[in-house]
Design an enzyme around this catalytic site. Sequence first.
Site, PDB file in Angstrom:
ATOM      1  N   LYS A 152      33.313  24.886  47.772  1.00  0.00           N
ATOM      2  CA  LYS A 152      34.062  25.310  48.800  1.00  0.00           C
ATOM      3  C   LYS A 152      34.079  26.638  49.464  1.00  0.00           C
ATOM      4  O   LYS A 152      34.099  27.023  50.558  1.00  0.00           O
ATOM      5  CB  LYS A 152      35.627  24.923  48.681  1.00  0.00           C
ATOM      6  CG  LYS A 152      35.922  23.493  48.740  1.00  0.00           C
ATOM      7  CD  LYS A 152      36.140  22.725  50.086  1.00  0.00           C
ATOM      8  CE  LYS A 152      37.382  23.518  50.543  1.00  0.00           C
ATOM      9  NZ  LYS A 152      37.478  23.260  51.834  1.00  0.00           N
ATOM     10  N   GLU A 153      33.937  27.549  48.615  1.00  0.00           N
ATOM     11  CA  GLU A 153      34.266  29.058  48.660  1.00  0.00           C
ATOM     12  C   GLU A 153      32.801  29.419  49.232  1.00  0.00           C
ATOM     13  O   GLU A 153      32.916  30.180  50.551  1.00  0.00           O
ATOM     14  CB  GLU A 153      34.681  29.661  47.712  1.00  0.00           C
ATOM     15  CG  GLU A 153      35.810  29.516  47.148  1.00  0.00           C
ATOM     16  CD  GLU A 153      36.841  30.147  47.848  1.00  0.00           C
ATOM     17  OE1 GLU A 153      36.568  30.929  48.800  1.00  0.00           O
ATOM     18  OE2 GLU A 153      38.282  29.541  48.047  1.00  0.00           O
ATOM     19  N   THR A 154      31.733  29.268  48.906  1.00  0.00           N
ATOM     20  CA  THR A 154      30.466  29.802  49.583  1.00  0.00           C
ATOM     21  C   THR A 154      29.302  28.896  49.446  1.00  0.00           C
ATOM     22  O   THR A 154      28.172  29.198  49.551  1.00  0.00           O
ATOM     23  CB  THR A 154      30.240  31.113  48.345  1.00  0.00           C
ATOM     24  OG1 THR A 154      29.925  30.463  47.118  1.00  0.00           O
ATOM     25  CG2 THR A 154      31.233  32.061  48.538  1.00  0.00           C
TER      26      THR A 154
END
Length: 343
Positions: free
Chosen positions: A132-134
Amino acid sequence: MTMKFRALIVAIATIAATLGAGAASAQSAAGFRDYLEQLRPRAQAQGITQSTLNSVIPTLEFTESVIRIDREASGGGGTGPIPRFTGSDEQRAAIGKAPQGRELAARWRTLFAEIQREYGVPAGVILAIYGKETNFGGYMGRSDVLSALATLAYEGRRRTLFESELIAAMQMVQNGVPRYRLTGSWAGAMGRPQFMPSVYLRLARDGDGDGEANIWDSEADALFSIAHYLHQSGWRGDQPWGIPVALPQGFNRAAVANRTTPTRCPRVFERHSRWITMAEWRAMGVRPVGRTMGDDVLATLLEPDGPGETAYLLTQNYRAILDYNCSNFYAMAVGLLSDEISR
């Protein structure tokens, strides 16, 4: 007024606006340098040496685009209608990352076994946040974090927050993190797990044993750091993040409503019921769908899309995910993606 004269007036106005914008930018840049000099004693009071300040401050640049992005991102103030989660682009995008997550879980099986022994956090949840983040490290942001934080602190709307993060980033440099490495999002989040500088200082971990917590280049460091974050946020290895449930006909939602006032993220937590044991939920006719939890597990009820749609009983582990990003959309997407990765 002739057409030619009208065109001339428009042209003059355009030039004036452009010159005015340029003057305003120059004025802002000048004020930015003044702010940085005023910051020196506050930074020194928090342990930043004169040597570090002299090496960092001259490298900082006023970045007007960062202010624009920040204002656009926070302009709604969180007061609009809550969007639908089920079937949303965010849910589909999250679940779509499951095949790559499963591949990485298999590739790093030994590493994840070590992480779970130390922190109790399973591979699926760590990879769901990483995805999700990167996008599993595929995009970490290219902004100069120190300049972005300095610009946002100078702008002033959230000076306390961004100035403290700027000083934390200076502390990272003082601790030996190379200046060039501090790149990330426009708001200062860095590396594969997108840690803010203060979070890096508290929670980043060395997962590959080379003596440094390099969350930009080392996947082992990033994954250990995400697990450490969740562990420190109260993750319990003996519970899932939550389970889907079916509510009985005529379920009395008022009887389980949370009567306390949330101290943070009110729009997120006001939608959760009070904490009730699994045994009590069952006694009220709430039926697990597919999976279950032990009778003594405390859980809160959330109906992301309102009555008549899929409901979930959520544990303390869901709250740990919310600590990473305080959004039900985010935490639900991470939870469901983690389940898909772990299948």
